[in-house]
Design a protein around this motif. Structure first.
Motif, mmCIF file in Angstrom:
data_model
loop_
_atom_site.group_PDB
_atom_site.id
_atom_site.type_symbol
_atom_site.label_atom_id
_atom_site.label_comp_id
_atom_site.label_asym_id
_atom_site.label_seq_id
_atom_site.Cartn_x
_atom_site.Cartn_y
_atom_site.Cartn_z
ATOM 1 N N ARG A 290 29.191 -54.324 2.840
ATOM 2 C CA ARG A 290 28.253 -53.331 2.330
ATOM 3 C C ARG A 290 28.755 -52.834 0.979
ATOM 4 N NH1 ARG A 290 28.093 -52.882 7.905
ATOM 5 N NH2 ARG A 290 26.117 -52.212 8.843
ATOM 6 N N PRO A 291 27.861 -52.285 0.144
ATOM 7 C CA PRO A 291 28.318 -51.726 -1.131
ATOM 8 C C PRO A 291 29.038 -50.405 -0.905
ATOM 9 C CG PRO A 291 25.969 -51.350 -0.849
ATOM 10 C CD PRO A 291 26.395 -52.215 0.308
ATOM 11 N N PRO A 292 29.700 -49.874 -1.922
ATOM 12 C CA PRO A 292 30.401 -48.590 -1.757
ATOM 13 C C PRO A 292 29.422 -47.463 -1.457
ATOM 14 C CG PRO A 292 31.000 -49.669 -3.837
ATOM 15 C CD PRO A 292 29.831 -50.413 -3.283
ATOM 16 N N THR A 293 29.805 -46.577 -0.563
ATOM 17 C CA THR A 293 29.045 -45.351 -0.360
ATOM 18 C C THR A 293 29.450 -44.340 -1.429
ATOM 19 O OG1 THR A 293 30.655 -44.195 1.038
ATOM 20 C CG2 THR A 293 29.181 -45.791 2.126
ATOM 21 N N LEU A 294 28.943 -43.129 -1.309
ATOM 22 C CA LEU A 294 29.338 -42.080 -2.257
ATOM 23 C C LEU A 294 30.848 -41.891 -2.282
ATOM 24 C CD1 LEU A 294 26.627 -39.359 -1.526
ATOM 25 C CD2 LEU A 294 26.777 -40.821 -3.536
ATOM 26 N N GLN A 295 31.517 -42.142 -1.157
ATOM 27 C CA GLN A 295 32.970 -42.018 -1.068
ATOM 28 C C GLN A 295 33.639 -43.377 -0.942
ATOM 29 O OE1 GLN A 295 33.028 -37.624 1.090
ATOM 30 N NE2 GLN A 295 33.823 -39.365 2.180
ATOM 31 N N GLY A 296 32.943 -44.415 -1.363
ATOM 32 C CA GLY A 296 33.525 -45.741 -1.238
ATOM 33 C C GLY A 296 33.606 -46.141 0.214
ATOM 34 N N VAL A 297 34.822 -46.508 0.653
ATOM 35 C CA VAL A 297 35.049 -46.848 2.055
ATOM 36 C C VAL A 297 36.067 -45.883 2.656
ATOM 37 C CG1 VAL A 297 36.916 -48.524 1.649
ATOM 38 C CG2 VAL A 297 35.354 -48.863 3.609
ATOM 39 N N TRP A 298 36.125 -44.654 2.092
ATOM 40 C CA TRP A 298 37.119 -43.676 2.517
ATOM 41 C C TRP A 298 36.440 -42.394 2.984
ATOM 42 C CZ3 TRP A 298 37.449 -46.183 -2.320
ATOM 43 C CH2 TRP A 298 38.373 -47.239 -2.368
ATOM 44 N N SER A 299 36.997 -41.801 4.025
ATOM 45 C CA SER A 299 36.531 -40.504 4.486
ATOM 46 C C SER A 299 37.622 -39.865 5.327
ATOM 47 C CB SER A 299 35.250 -40.638 5.320
ATOM 48 O OG SER A 299 34.807 -39.360 5.744
ATOM 49 N N GLY A 300 37.825 -38.584 5.108
ATOM 50 C CA GLY A 300 38.785 -37.851 5.925
ATOM 51 C C GLY A 300 38.151 -36.680 6.630
ATOM 52 N N THR A 301 36.833 -36.754 6.837
ATOM 53 C CA THR A 301 36.102 -35.614 7.365
ATOM 54 C C THR A 301 34.987 -36.090 8.281
ATOM 55 O OG1 THR A 301 34.780 -33.670 6.718
ATOM 56 C CG2 THR A 301 34.585 -35.633 5.341
#
Length: 716
Positions: A290-301
């Protein structure tokens, strides 16, 4: 035992805030690496782990009300028209009584690694060439990367031992999640069960972690998988105990390094060079299936801003804006795959909202493609240009690759469906097409206060782009006559009383320059607009529009959405405005990057990767411009179209012009050295600040030019 990792930057920052973490990723898996000598933290995420929070509904059935909505807009009842859609939606389903968001991209788990020998001398950094994050202190080194071949986080700690704990990310989920932990000290499996009650929703995810001791310290491997599986199966997918770190790194570095090494920038401005690399690194590391989301492929929440996911009224386009020009075209098809997955929803949107065939792409995409997110202020059901704007990304893929199979199998079918919608949507009266309702993201005219409008300039530009492409690429199509009719009926652009290219063609709407978007400059993010470029008055109006919007951006009143400034800068560069492009670049470089070299959405606020694509795209646009290759097959290149005086010397390798043509160049005041390489025989016209020259390129043969620089041209 050395891995020869050389961080591209170093920082002394310790942090327990995931937004300030260093990043590694393989596109599918993401790892946020942060902490201190007392505790190293690794927060994991996965491109497909969106928690089911809001049940998708069919788009509201507003098609029958279209004549009434158009009558309201014609009578200047703009806000009333937006409210009418909301009332119709609630009447059809009470679930529309409140704002409906897409599902959030969440953090999957945090691994806490507690060293048995903390100490002083902390530093951290990321090697963009290998994707390895390095955290060090006195006598201890921690190296971490997310392997492309192994599809797992790999961590090596040397100089001490450590214990490992696996837990969900901090905070409270928006919906309850059931957690189970299995295993012992050296291998742990965390299972998370979602409690969504609708068909097709993700049932949960599984995180497996294994560690083993070495004579030098510890190796840790971890992996996130969407869906539920047994602990044994989750552990079996990890690299085996005793797997060699060096071998795992070598395999990953080869794959990652191939992508990252495609383009190389060398400027006297070291900050720009570093951020060019940092942006490309983030986009490469967060583009998977998939393409990057608003946070790419990272989330801590559990609750990222705007739920992360994909926002396509400019955000995703900015994130992907440099993938073609910097030589990584394989990062674009994941967007096409996403659209294919959501195609049924996009067709249903068109039918329910407007009673039409074809595609309607909403501004917010996630686990579904239904138009569910709108309101009386953000009247997003009126935005019909989304699919057409994405059509330019499809078209640019063809222009930058020449891939005939993709053209016939994916690009033309998509463009045909986009055109099919607009053939029915646009009203042609007296030879003039009208787009009603309309919406220019996310702005409102200064004199109405409502985002509900008609004839947004973006609509005409994006639809014109699609129609021109179809007529050039499929001239014998049965619908070609209808495409030509609509293209010929597109209304003329408007110049405001202040001499600027208007954001709305209808003279009832006054431009509002105090805004983060500049969607009416859309053509200048890409190949330009033949209508504007053929008319000096329109080109001058576009220049004035760039300058008017930039004045607000450079004032203290602006503090939002840095990616919008990157798009404005790209438009300035495409128009040859070196000073304006450099002003945008300088503001972005000084205000929108933290010391982890991950960009933010606002100034030092909100982890966000849109600028990771927008910044290198802006640099590339200042050094190279190209037009669409037309039926004559000629590639048209402009070298150094917006070179600022702050870069008197420099070089770049691996830029790709439409054609495709690879461009390697270096410059100094008196001389410009260029090498052009085309995969097929073609003619090209090269324009540079000192003149222009036609060239003939043989397939695969580098063609070198030595051209007089600005100083040489002036002296001659």
């Amino acid at each position: 035992m050395t891995s020869h990792v050389n961080p591209s930057f170093r920082s002394p920052t310790t942090t327990t805030d995931w937004e300030h973490a260093l990043i590694s990723g393989n596109g599918r898996q993401g790892a946020l690496c942060y902490g201190s000598p007392e505790a190293l933290l690794f927060t994991l995420a996965h491109e497909a782990v969106f928690q089911p929070v809001t049940e998708p509904l069919p788009a509201p059935a507003t098609a029958a009300a279209l004549p009434r909505l158009r009558a309201m807009l014609a009578a200047d009842r703009f806000a009333e028209a937006a409210h009418e859609v909301c009332d119709l939606a609630v009447a059809g389903d009470p679930g529309y009584a409140g704002t409906r968001w897409v599902d959030p991209l969440i953090g999957a788990a945090t691994l806490t690694v507690t060293p048995d020998r903390p100490g002083p001398g902390w530093s951290r950094g990321t090697d963009f060439h290998t994707g390895v994050v390095v955290q060090r202190w006195d006598g201890v080194t921690c190296e971490a990367f997310v392997s492309r071949p192994a599809d797992a986080l790999i961590v090596r700690i040397t100089g001490c031992g450590a214990t490992v704990r696996v837990a969900p990310v901090a905070g409270t989920p928006e919906r309850p999640v059931g957690f189970e932990l299995a295993g012992g000290d050296d291998q742990t499996v965390l299972t998370a069960r979602f409690r969504a009650g609708w068909p097709g929703a993700l049932d949960g995810y599984t995180v497996a972690c294994r560690s083993w001791r070495t004579p030098q310290g510890l190796i840790l491997v971890a992996r996130t998988a969407p869906g539920l599986c047994s602990p044994a199966a989750a552990l079996a997918a990890l690299p085996a105990p005793g797997a060699g770190f060096e071998a795992l790194l070598a395999a990953h570095a080869a794959a990652h390094g191939d992508l990252f090494g495609r383009a190389r920038l060398d400027l006297p401005d070291k900050r720009t060079t570093l951020l060019f690399d940092a942006g490309r690194y983030a986009v490469i590391s967060s583009t998977g299936t998939r393409p990057p989301t608003l946070q790419g492929v990272w989330s801590g929440t559990w609750s990222p801003p705007w739920r992360s996911a994909w926002t396509i009224d400019g955000n995703l386009q900015a994130a992907l804006l440099a993938v073609h020009t910097t030589g990584t075209p394989e990062l674009m098809p994941p967007l096409f795959d996403l659209i294919d997955e959501l195609r049924d929803d996009l067709r249903d949107n068109a039918r329910r909202l407007y009673g039409l065939p074809g595609l309607y792409v909403p501004a917010h995409l996630g686990t579904h493609g239904r138009q569910n997110h709108f309101g009386p202020l953000w009247c997003l059901t009126f935005w019909t240009a989304g699919a057409a704007w994405l059509g330019r990304l499809y078209l640019d893929h063809w222009q930058h690759t020449g891939d005939e199979a993709v053209l016939t199998g994916r690009i033309l079918p998509y463009l045909r469906e986009v055109a099919q919608f607009h053939l029915g949507f646009a009203e042609i009266t007296g030879g003039r097409a009208r787009f009603s309702p309309s919406y220019s993201p996310e702005n409102h005219p200064r004199n109405t206060g409502s985002q509900a409008t008609v004839d947004a300039t973006l609509d005409v530009q994006a639809v014109g782009d699609v129609l021109r492409a179809l007529l050039a690429l499929a001239p014998d199509d049965p619908d070609a006559g209808r495409w030509r009719e609509l293209l010929d009926a597109l209304p003329a652009y408007r110049i405001t009383p202040d001499g600027e290219l208007a954001e709305w063609l209808d003279p009832r709407f006054d431009d509002n320059h105090e805004h983060r978007h500049c969607s009416h400059l859309y053509p200048f993010y890409y190949a330009g607009d033949p209508v504007i470029e053929a008319d000096p008055a329109l080109r001058a109006a576009a220049v004035r529009a760039v300058r008017a919007r930039l004045r607000w951006w450079l004032s203290e009143a602006s503090d939002e959405m840095g990616y919008g400034l990157s798009l404005l800068g790209v438009a300035a560069a495409r128009l040859g405005l070196a000073a304006e492009a450099y002003a945008a670049l300088s503001r972005i470089a000084s205000a929108y990057w933290r010391d982890n070299l991950v960009p933010t959405h606002n100034r030092d606020h909100m982890f966000n990767v849109d600028l990771a694509g927008g910044f290198p795209a802006l640099v590339a646009a200042m050094l190279l411009a190209s037009g669409d290759v037309l039926a004559d097959g000629v590639a048209r290149l402009r070298l150094l179209p917006a070179l600022p005086p702050q870069w008197p010397v420099g070089g770049v390798r691996g830029l790709i012009a439409r054609g495709p043509v690879r461009v390697d160049l270096s410059w100094r005041p008196e001389r410009l050295e260029v090498t052009l390489t085309s995969p097929v025989p073609r003619r090209a016209v090269v324009v540079w600040p000192g003149g222009s020259v036609p060239v003939t390129l043989a397939a695969g043969v580098p063609h070198r030019l030595s051209l007089p620089g600005r100083e040489s041209a002036r002296s001659a």
